[in-house]
Design a protein around this motif. Structure first.
Motif, PDB file in Angstrom:
ATOM      1  N   UNK A  24      -2.585  -3.539  -5.355  1.00 14.49           N
ATOM      2  CA  UNK A  24      -3.696  -3.857  -4.463  1.00 14.49           C
ATOM      3  C   UNK A  24      -3.243  -3.810  -3.009  1.00 14.49           C
ATOM      4  N   UNK A  25      -2.070  -4.344  -2.737  1.00 19.90           N
ATOM      5  CA  UNK A  25      -1.521  -4.308  -1.380  1.00 19.90           C
ATOM      6  C   UNK A  25      -1.222  -2.868  -0.959  1.00 19.90           C
ATOM      7  N   UNK A  26      -0.739  -2.050  -1.899  1.00 21.28           N
ATOM      8  CA  UNK A  26      -0.456  -0.643  -1.598  1.00 21.28           C
ATOM      9  C   UNK A  26      -1.738   0.114  -1.282  1.00 21.28           C
ATOM     10  N   UNK A  27      -2.812  -0.185  -1.988  1.00 17.37           N
ATOM     11  CA  UNK A  27      -4.088   0.484  -1.723  1.00 17.37           C
ATOM     12  C   UNK A  27      -4.611   0.121  -0.334  1.00 17.37           C
ATOM     13  N   UNK A  28      -4.390  -1.106   0.099  1.00 17.28           N
ATOM     14  CA  UNK A  28      -4.794  -1.502   1.441  1.00 17.28           C
ATOM     15  C   UNK A  28      -4.017  -0.736   2.504  1.00 17.28           C
ATOM     16  N   UNK A  29      -2.780  -0.380   2.194  1.00 21.43           N
ATOM     17  CA  UNK A  29      -1.950   0.372   3.127  1.00 21.43           C
ATOM     18  C   UNK A  29      -2.160   1.885   3.006  1.00 21.43           C
ATOM     19  N   UNK A  30      -2.989   2.321   2.053  1.00 26.20           N
ATOM     20  CA  UNK A  30      -3.264   3.736   1.871  1.00 26.20           C
ATOM     21  C   UNK A  30      -2.263   4.452   0.989  1.00 26.20           C
ATOM     22  N   UNK A  48       6.853  -5.326  -2.555  1.00 22.94           N
ATOM     23  CA  UNK A  48       5.922  -5.941  -1.608  1.00 22.94           C
ATOM     24  C   UNK A  48       6.536  -6.015  -0.218  1.00 22.94           C
ATOM     25  N   UNK A  49       7.809  -6.320  -0.154  1.00 17.38           N
ATOM     26  CA  UNK A  49       8.498  -6.360   1.130  1.00 17.38           C
ATOM     27  C   UNK A  49       8.584  -4.957   1.722  1.00 17.38           C
ATOM     28  N   UNK A  50       8.885  -3.967   0.887  1.00 15.17           N
ATOM     29  CA  UNK A  50       8.957  -2.582   1.365  1.00 15.17           C
ATOM     30  C   UNK A  50       7.600  -2.112   1.890  1.00 15.17           C
ATOM     31  N   UNK A  51       6.524  -2.466   1.206  1.00  9.42           N
ATOM     32  CA  UNK A  51       5.185  -2.089   1.669  1.00  9.42           C
ATOM     33  C   UNK A  51       4.842  -2.756   2.991  1.00  9.42           C
ATOM     34  N   UNK A  52       5.280  -3.980   3.175  1.00  5.40           N
ATOM     35  CA  UNK A  52       5.008  -4.677   4.426  1.00  5.40           C
ATOM     36  C   UNK A  52       5.722  -4.005   5.596  1.00  5.40           C
ATOM     37  N   UNK A  53       6.872  -3.417   5.327  1.00 11.71           N
ATOM     38  CA  UNK A  53       7.631  -2.762   6.393  1.00 11.71           C
ATOM     39  C   UNK A  53       7.157  -1.340   6.671  1.00 11.71           C
ATOM     40  N   UNK A  54       6.557  -0.692   5.676  1.00 18.16           N
ATOM     41  CA  UNK A  54       6.077   0.680   5.865  1.00 18.16           C
ATOM     42  C   UNK A  54       4.787   0.692   6.683  1.00 18.16           C
ATOM     43  N   UNK A  55       4.623   1.708   7.546  1.00 20.57           N
ATOM     44  CA  UNK A  55       3.339   1.815   8.250  1.00 20.57           C
ATOM     45  C   UNK A  55       2.268   2.318   7.288  1.00 20.57           C
ATOM     46  N   UNK A  56       1.024   2.020   7.599  1.00 23.19           N
ATOM     47  CA  UNK A  56      -0.049   2.511   6.735  1.00 23.19           C
ATOM     48  C   UNK A  56      -0.185   4.014   6.922  1.00 23.19           C
TER      49      UNK A  56
END
Length: 62
Positions: A24-30, A48-56
């Motif tokens: 779900x968090x990944x879908x929010x980031x595209x 989850x930490x990696x997704x938070x650091x990646x730009x959308x």
């Protein structure tokens, strides 16, 4: 035997919850939901930490 079965079901349920949260968090980031679901289920806090650091995706592409 029943206790082992219930424990296994509980572990699988927790893996699905962790994977769903990460997807779900990944879908929010595209990002792709399927890949991040598997990564989130297997290695929960790290994806989850990696997704938070990646730009959308919207910010990454001009």
């Amino acid at each position: 035997m029943l206790a082992l079965t219930l424990y296994g079901l509980l572990v699988v349920y927790l893996l699905v919850i962790c994977g769903r949260c990460t997807a779900k968090f990944a879908a929010e980031k595209g990002r792709s939901r399927g890949v991040w679901f598997v990564l989130g289920a297997l290695f929960f806090p790290l994806p989850s930490i990696a997704l938070a650091l990646l730009p959308s995706r919207a910010q990454a592409q001009p």
